[in-house]
Design a protein around this motif. Structure first.
Motif, PDB file in Angstrom:
ATOM      1  N   GLN A 159       0.858  -1.174   0.000  1.00  0.00           N
ATOM      2  CA  GLN A 159       0.000   0.000   0.000  1.00  0.00           C
ATOM      3  C   GLN A 159       0.899   1.231   0.000  1.00  0.00           C
ATOM      4  O   GLN A 159       2.097   1.125   0.294  1.00  0.00           O
ATOM      5  N   PRO A 160       0.382   2.386  -0.362  1.00  0.00           N
ATOM      6  CA  PRO A 160       1.208   3.590  -0.334  1.00  0.00           C
ATOM      7  C   PRO A 160       1.862   3.780   1.032  1.00  0.00           C
ATOM      8  O   PRO A 160       1.199   3.697   2.066  1.00  0.00           O
ATOM      9  N   GLY A 161       3.166   3.989   1.016  1.00  0.00           N
ATOM     10  CA  GLY A 161       3.912   4.162   2.254  1.00  0.00           C
ATOM     11  C   GLY A 161       4.589   2.902   2.745  1.00  0.00           C
ATOM     12  O   GLY A 161       5.391   2.963   3.695  1.00  0.00           O
ATOM     13  N   SER A 162       4.303   1.732   2.144  1.00  0.00           N
ATOM     14  CA  SER A 162       4.977   0.495   2.554  1.00  0.00           C
ATOM     15  C   SER A 162       6.486   0.659   2.370  1.00  0.00           C
ATOM     16  O   SER A 162       6.954   1.127   1.335  1.00  0.00           O
ATOM     17  N   ARG A 163       7.234   0.265   3.374  1.00  0.00           N
ATOM     18  CA  ARG A 163       8.691   0.447   3.366  1.00  0.00           C
ATOM     19  C   ARG A 163       9.359  -0.771   2.727  1.00  0.00           C
ATOM     20  O   ARG A 163       9.056  -1.920   3.079  1.00  0.00           O
ATOM     21  N   VAL A 164      10.282  -0.518   1.809  1.00  0.00           N
ATOM     22  CA  VAL A 164      10.981  -1.598   1.117  1.00  0.00           C
ATOM     23  C   VAL A 164      12.467  -1.271   1.048  1.00  0.00           C
ATOM     24  O   VAL A 164      12.891  -0.126   1.227  1.00  0.00           O
ATOM     25  N   GLN A 165      13.252  -2.302   0.781  1.00  0.00           N
ATOM     26  CA  GLN A 165      14.680  -2.136   0.523  1.00  0.00           C
ATOM     27  C   GLN A 165      14.955  -2.507  -0.927  1.00  0.00           C
ATOM     28  O   GLN A 165      14.500  -3.546  -1.416  1.00  0.00           O
ATOM     29  N   LEU A 166      15.689  -1.657  -1.622  1.00  0.00           N
ATOM     30  CA  LEU A 166      16.110  -1.919  -2.997  1.00  0.00           C
ATOM     31  C   LEU A 166      17.584  -2.303  -2.976  1.00  0.00           C
ATOM     32  O   LEU A 166      18.408  -1.589  -2.391  1.00  0.00           O
ATOM     33  N   VAL A 167      17.924  -3.412  -3.620  1.00  0.00           N
ATOM     34  CA  VAL A 167      19.318  -3.855  -3.711  1.00  0.00           C
ATOM     35  C   VAL A 167      19.726  -3.778  -5.170  1.00  0.00           C
ATOM     36  O   VAL A 167      19.155  -4.457  -6.031  1.00  0.00           O
ATOM     37  N   LEU A 168      20.709  -2.930  -5.457  1.00  0.00           N
ATOM     38  CA  LEU A 168      21.181  -2.684  -6.818  1.00  0.00           C
ATOM     39  C   LEU A 168      22.596  -3.192  -6.942  1.00  0.00           C
ATOM     40  O   LEU A 168      23.465  -2.853  -6.136  1.00  0.00           O
ATOM     41  N   ALA A 169      22.866  -4.032  -7.941  1.00  0.00           N
ATOM     42  CA  ALA A 169      24.208  -4.557  -8.188  1.00  0.00           C
ATOM     43  C   ALA A 169      24.981  -3.564  -9.038  1.00  0.00           C
ATOM     44  O   ALA A 169      24.495  -3.108 -10.078  1.00  0.00           O
ATOM     45  N   ALA A 211      22.457  -1.201  -1.085  1.00  0.00           N
ATOM     46  CA  ALA A 211      21.103  -1.332  -0.547  1.00  0.00           C
ATOM     47  C   ALA A 211      20.587   0.040  -0.127  1.00  0.00           C
ATOM     48  O   ALA A 211      21.308   0.825   0.495  1.00  0.00           O
ATOM     49  N   HIS A 212      19.350   0.332  -0.500  1.00  0.00           N
ATOM     50  CA  HIS A 212      18.726   1.610  -0.182  1.00  0.00           C
ATOM     51  C   HIS A 212      17.304   1.368   0.305  1.00  0.00           C
ATOM     52  O   HIS A 212      16.599   0.517  -0.236  1.00  0.00           O
ATOM     53  N   PHE A 213      16.886   2.154   1.297  1.00  0.00           N
ATOM     54  CA  PHE A 213      15.516   2.065   1.800  1.00  0.00           C
ATOM     55  C   PHE A 213      14.662   3.158   1.177  1.00  0.00           C
ATOM     56  O   PHE A 213      15.107   4.288   0.969  1.00  0.00           O
ATOM     57  N   THR A 214      13.417   2.816   0.878  1.00  0.00           N
ATOM     58  CA  THR A 214      12.488   3.774   0.317  1.00  0.00           C
ATOM     59  C   THR A 214      11.065   3.289   0.563  1.00  0.00           C
ATOM     60  O   THR A 214      10.860   2.351   1.346  1.00  0.00           O
ATOM     61  N   THR A 215      10.090   3.918  -0.100  1.00  0.00           N
ATOM     62  CA  THR A 215       8.693   3.558   0.112  1.00  0.00           C
ATOM     63  C   THR A 215       7.977   3.355  -1.217  1.00  0.00           C
ATOM     64  O   THR A 215       8.392   3.866  -2.259  1.00  0.00           O
ATOM     65  N   VAL A 216       6.891   2.606  -1.154  1.00  0.00           N
ATOM     66  CA  VAL A 216       6.048   2.360  -2.319  1.00  0.00           C
ATOM     67  C   VAL A 216       5.046   3.512  -2.448  1.00  0.00           C
ATOM     68  O   VAL A 216       4.439   3.938  -1.463  1.00  0.00           O
ATOM     69  N   VAL A 217       4.887   4.013  -3.683  1.00  0.00           N
ATOM     70  CA  VAL A 217       3.891   5.051  -3.956  1.00  0.00           C
ATOM     71  C   VAL A 217       2.568   4.406  -4.358  1.00  0.00           C
ATOM     72  O   VAL A 217       1.495   4.850  -3.965  1.00  0.00           O
TER      73      VAL A 217
END
Length: 241
Positions: free
Chosen positions: A26-36, A43-49
């Motif tokens: 849902q909007p605001g759900s916190r996720v971690q993005l892992v980019l190679a 690794a970066h933390f952000t949120t789902v729009v």
């Protein structure tokens, strides 16, 4: 893949697969993005729009030093999130990055979601400095060696306990949460269970150990604690105890 409630299956690596609905995004759900990248994984933390089902997810660009982290169309990502009592992970690719002042991107809709179950109140190693206040006004400093959403293991230097088994105390500690690492102070009343004292392996001073059961936390403190635990779990899965 099928998104029916009975769609879960076991993958060749022994993990379970899950349907998209189980993520409860849902909007605001916190996720971690892992980019190679060339220097290894970042690794970066952000949120789902938001998302358009079966087409793409809309994810806010993570910030680093008050500037958006650079992403390009075609970048491959691993996305991790904690929902309820499960840790989810899926792979996707960046479809489109929007130019400032818009600060989000579209990534491909997940079609292979892996899930790792964790216990109801996951406990992670913490090593958080803590301040204690006893009913008689006495104050002590200690360390929260590990922590969950319901309690913590407290360690205090001393030759004898500072509180009796079943006694009450008030504990306060600081958590750094959010993409900007802002500090959030958590204060709560606790019930303490006296554990066996021990001496560290390095031969340091004797430590008195206590199992703390947190009292009711306000919404802000509960959210900060959940975010801290989530971050520890997905940054270092070996931190779960």
């Amino acid at each position: 893949m099928s998104d029916s409630p009975n769609a879960a299956s076991t993958t060749p690596d022994g993990l379970q697969s899950a349907g998209f609905h189980e993520l409860r995004l849902q909007p605001g759900s916190r996720v971690q993005l892992v980019l190679a990248g060339q220097g290894g994984e970042q690794a970066h933390f952000t949120t789902v729009v938001g998302f358009v089902r079966d087409e793409y997810l809309i994810i806010r660009l993570p910030q680093r030093k008050q500037a958006p982290v650079p992403f390009e169309a075609g970048d491959g990502l691993r996305v991790r999130l904690f929902s309820g009592i499960h840790l989810y992970e899926f792979r996707c690719s960046v479809l489109r990055v929007f130019e400032p002042p818009v600060d989000y991107m579209h990534v491909s809709f997940p079609d292979d979601i892996r899930v790792t179950p964790v216990r109801m109140a996951p406990r992670v190693r913490a090593e958080l400095p803590a301040q204690l206040e006893l009913p008689d006004g006495g104050r002590h400093e200690g360390l929260l060696a590990d922590i969950s959403s319901q309690g913590a293991q407290l360690q205090v230097v001393g030759a004898k306990p500072v509180v009796e088994d079943g006694g009450r105390l008030r504990v306060s500690f600081a958590l750094r949460v959010g993409v900007d690492e802002r500090e959030h102070i958590v204060e709560t009343d606790c019930v303490a269970r006296v554990l066996k004292p021990f001496r560290p392996a390095d031969g340091g001073e004797q430590l008195q150990a206590y199992g703390l059961q947190f009292g009711e936390l306000d919404a802000a403190a509960s959210l900060a604690l959940q975010n801290f635990i989530l971050r520890r779990m997905i940054e270092d899965q070996d931190s779960v105890v």
